[in-house]
Motif scaffolding. Structure first.
Motif, mmCIF file in Angstrom:
data_model
loop_
_atom_site.group_PDB
_atom_site.id
_atom_site.type_symbol
_atom_site.label_atom_id
_atom_site.label_comp_id
_atom_site.label_asym_id
_atom_site.label_seq_id
_atom_site.Cartn_x
_atom_site.Cartn_y
_atom_site.Cartn_z
ATOM 1 N N SER A 62 -33.254 17.341 52.671
ATOM 2 C CA SER A 62 -34.640 17.818 52.788
ATOM 3 C C SER A 62 -35.642 16.676 52.669
ATOM 4 C CB SER A 62 -34.925 18.881 51.721
ATOM 5 O OG SER A 62 -35.114 18.301 50.436
ATOM 6 N N LEU A 63 -35.261 15.610 51.981
ATOM 7 C CA LEU A 63 -36.134 14.450 51.807
ATOM 8 C C LEU A 63 -35.885 13.366 52.853
ATOM 9 C CD1 LEU A 63 -35.968 14.092 47.909
ATOM 10 C CD2 LEU A 63 -37.879 14.999 49.255
ATOM 11 N N GLY A 64 -34.849 13.535 53.654
ATOM 12 C CA GLY A 64 -34.556 12.555 54.692
ATOM 13 C C GLY A 64 -34.018 11.242 54.191
ATOM 14 N N VAL A 65 -33.335 11.245 53.026
ATOM 15 C CA VAL A 65 -32.790 9.988 52.505
ATOM 16 C C VAL A 65 -31.503 9.630 53.234
ATOM 17 C CG1 VAL A 65 -33.844 10.340 50.241
ATOM 18 C CG2 VAL A 65 -31.493 11.119 50.648
ATOM 19 N N ASP A 66 -31.091 8.384 53.085
ATOM 20 C CA ASP A 66 -29.922 7.884 53.803
ATOM 21 C C ASP A 66 -28.602 8.230 53.130
ATOM 22 O OD1 ASP A 66 -31.101 6.071 56.054
ATOM 23 O OD2 ASP A 66 -32.261 5.583 54.262
ATOM 24 N N ALA A 67 -28.627 8.456 51.830
ATOM 25 C CA ALA A 67 -27.395 8.802 51.117
ATOM 26 C C ALA A 67 -27.749 9.441 49.783
ATOM 27 C CB ALA A 67 -26.528 7.557 50.884
ATOM 28 N N VAL A 68 -26.834 10.248 49.284
ATOM 29 C CA VAL A 68 -26.953 10.845 47.956
ATOM 30 C C VAL A 68 -25.687 10.516 47.176
ATOM 31 C CG1 VAL A 68 -27.093 12.974 46.625
ATOM 32 C CG2 VAL A 68 -28.447 12.727 48.719
ATOM 33 N N LEU A 69 -25.846 9.784 46.078
ATOM 34 C CA LEU A 69 -24.749 9.474 45.164
ATOM 35 C C LEU A 69 -24.972 10.322 43.930
ATOM 36 C CD1 LEU A 69 -24.868 5.573 45.508
ATOM 37 C CD2 LEU A 69 -23.755 7.236 47.014
ATOM 38 N N CYS A 70 -24.083 11.277 43.694
ATOM 39 C CA CYS A 70 -24.305 12.229 42.608
ATOM 40 C C CYS A 70 -22.975 12.606 41.977
ATOM 41 C CB CYS A 70 -25.032 13.472 43.138
ATOM 42 S SG CYS A 70 -24.087 14.442 44.340
ATOM 43 N N THR A 71 -23.014 13.532 41.041
ATOM 44 C CA THR A 71 -21.802 14.038 40.404
ATOM 45 C C THR A 71 -21.192 15.096 41.309
ATOM 46 O OG1 THR A 71 -22.778 13.649 38.218
ATOM 47 C CG2 THR A 71 -20.854 15.104 38.332
ATOM 48 N N GLU A 72 -20.064 14.780 41.912
ATOM 49 C CA GLU A 72 -19.419 15.703 42.841
ATOM 50 C C GLU A 72 -18.577 16.727 42.070
ATOM 51 O OE1 GLU A 72 -19.894 15.694 46.093
ATOM 52 O OE2 GLU A 72 -21.033 13.818 46.219
ATOM 53 N N MET A 73 -18.623 17.975 42.542
ATOM 54 C CA MET A 73 -17.880 19.057 41.907
ATOM 55 C C MET A 73 -16.636 19.405 42.726
ATOM 56 S SD MET A 73 -19.645 19.441 39.219
ATOM 57 C CE MET A 73 -18.651 20.799 38.564
ATOM 58 N N GLU A 74 -15.592 19.800 42.030
ATOM 59 C CA GLU A 74 -14.310 20.092 42.665
ATOM 60 C C GLU A 74 -14.298 21.498 43.264
ATOM 61 O OE1 GLU A 74 -9.955 19.080 41.159
ATOM 62 O OE2 GLU A 74 -10.697 20.927 40.224
ATOM 63 N N ASN A 100 -19.213 11.663 35.885
ATOM 64 C CA ASN A 100 -20.634 11.984 35.793
ATOM 65 C C ASN A 100 -21.448 10.756 36.198
ATOM 66 O OD1 ASN A 100 -22.966 13.431 35.096
ATOM 67 N ND2 ASN A 100 -22.902 12.735 32.976
ATOM 68 N N CYS A 101 -22.317 10.900 37.191
ATOM 69 C CA CYS A 101 -23.057 9.757 37.737
ATOM 70 C C CYS A 101 -24.260 9.445 36.846
ATOM 71 C CB CYS A 101 -23.491 10.059 39.172
ATOM 72 S SG CYS A 101 -24.126 8.616 40.048
ATOM 73 N N HIS A 102 -23.961 8.810 35.728
ATOM 74 C CA HIS A 102 -24.939 8.573 34.661
ATOM 75 C C HIS A 102 -24.674 7.197 34.075
ATOM 76 C CE1 HIS A 102 -26.257 8.840 30.383
ATOM 77 N NE2 HIS A 102 -27.263 9.517 30.889
ATOM 78 N N GLY A 103 -25.728 6.480 33.715
ATOM 79 C CA GLY A 103 -25.552 5.192 33.045
ATOM 80 C C GLY A 103 -24.828 4.178 33.926
ATOM 81 N N GLU A 104 -23.778 3.567 33.389
ATOM 82 C CA GLU A 104 -23.038 2.541 34.117
ATOM 83 C C GLU A 104 -22.366 3.087 35.369
ATOM 84 O OE1 GLU A 104 -23.073 -0.594 33.725
ATOM 85 O OE2 GLU A 104 -24.093 -0.732 31.781
ATOM 86 N N GLU A 105 -22.077 4.397 35.385
ATOM 87 C CA GLU A 105 -21.476 4.981 36.579
ATOM 88 C C GLU A 105 -22.438 4.924 37.763
ATOM 89 O OE1 GLU A 105 -18.676 6.766 39.094
ATOM 90 O OE2 GLU A 105 -18.468 5.719 37.173
ATOM 91 N N LYS A 106 -23.743 4.978 37.487
ATOM 92 C CA LYS A 106 -24.718 4.819 38.572
ATOM 93 C C LYS A 106 -24.578 3.439 39.216
ATOM 94 C CE LYS A 106 -28.361 8.073 37.369
ATOM 95 N NZ LYS A 106 -29.804 8.327 37.470
ATOM 96 N N VAL A 107 -24.391 2.423 38.396
ATOM 97 C CA VAL A 107 -24.217 1.068 38.913
ATOM 98 C C VAL A 107 -22.943 0.981 39.747
ATOM 99 C CG1 VAL A 107 -23.794 -1.336 38.274
ATOM 100 C CG2 VAL A 107 -25.525 -0.002 37.060
ATOM 101 N N HIS A 108 -21.850 1.546 39.240
ATOM 102 C CA HIS A 108 -20.583 1.510 39.972
ATOM 103 C C HIS A 108 -20.708 2.182 41.328
ATOM 104 C CE1 HIS A 108 -16.342 1.823 40.905
ATOM 105 N NE2 HIS A 108 -16.480 3.128 41.034
ATOM 106 N N ARG A 109 -21.309 3.380 41.350
ATOM 107 C CA ARG A 109 -21.443 4.115 42.611
ATOM 108 C C ARG A 109 -22.376 3.374 43.579
ATOM 109 N NH1 ARG A 109 -20.518 9.673 42.031
ATOM 110 N NH2 ARG A 109 -21.003 9.829 44.262
#
Length: 214
Positions: A134-146, A160-169
């Motif tokens: 909806s925002l027209g961004v190029d990618a979404v890096l988030c917490t994916e659910m199974e 969980n895409c939080h803290g250092e995991e944000k850097v990794h992703r």
């Protein structure tokens, strides 16, 4: 915007935005779960999960663990179709009331200058990919659910895409998209969980103010 943004050639800048509290005024997970479950069921789920939520508030357990318990209790057995219908309505009706003008101005300005814009968020794939579209961004890096056989298990399919995991992703995405030719990174956040990502950036904003590496 900064001098770096105005002088750099299009395509050489990536702008990475946190979602909850940065692009929006507030956390979006509980409002989404309330829409999905209904208020009575959500209150029951919160009661069931209260020992873990209280432990997280007191820093006796991790963000990941408390969130995992809440998502398991809320989602296990829900069909992908049911969640998708709810997410579409949520993104269409609720999120437009939550956008923060300052962040949206910066997002649009980056997009108009041809910069790659991505969302890096601990929020879940239940609705984040639709929000990103909806925002027209190029990618979404988030917490994916199974999802298994068309139903959510309630388990996270990624950390969980939080803290250092944000850097990794984010680093993984940058390496895939740009290889060794790394772009100038601008990052926007509002909590301690965003600070590792802000450290990675050449230009960083924290709660709508320039953020200095400390």
């Amino acid at each position: 915007m900064s001098e770096t943004v105005s002088e750099a050639a299009p395509g050489t800048i990536v702008a990475a935005f946190d979602f909850d509290g940065t692009l929006t005024w507030r956390d979006t997970l509980l409002p989404f779960l309330r829409r999905l479950l209904g208020t009575p069921t959500l209150l029951w789920v919160l009661f069931i999960c209260s020992p873990w939520l209280a432990a997280y508030a007191l820093r006796f357990t991790s963000n990941h663990r408390a969130k995992a318990v809440l998502l398991q209790a809320s989602l296990a057995g829900r069909t992908q179709a049911e969640v998708q219908r709810c997410a579409q309505a949520f993104v269409r009706e609720y999120l437009p009331l939550q956008w923060r003008p300052w962040a949206m101005h910066h997002l649009v300005e980056h997009q108009q200058q041809g910069h790659r814009c991505i969302i890096v968020s601990a929020s879940t794939s239940l609705y984040m990919h639709l929000a990103g579209a909806s925002l027209g961004v190029d990618a979404v890096l988030c917490t994916e659910m199974e999802v298994v056989d068309g139903r959510y298990t309630g388990r996270m399919a990624t950390p969980n895409c939080h803290g250092e995991e944000k850097v990794h992703r984010l680093q993984t995405w940058l390496a895939t998209e740009f290889g060794a030719a790394q772009p100038v990174l601008h990052a926007y956040g509002d909590t301690s969980g965003d600070r590792p990502m802000l450290h990675l950036a050449s230009v960083a904003w924290y709660r709508e103010k320039p953020w200095q590496h400390g």
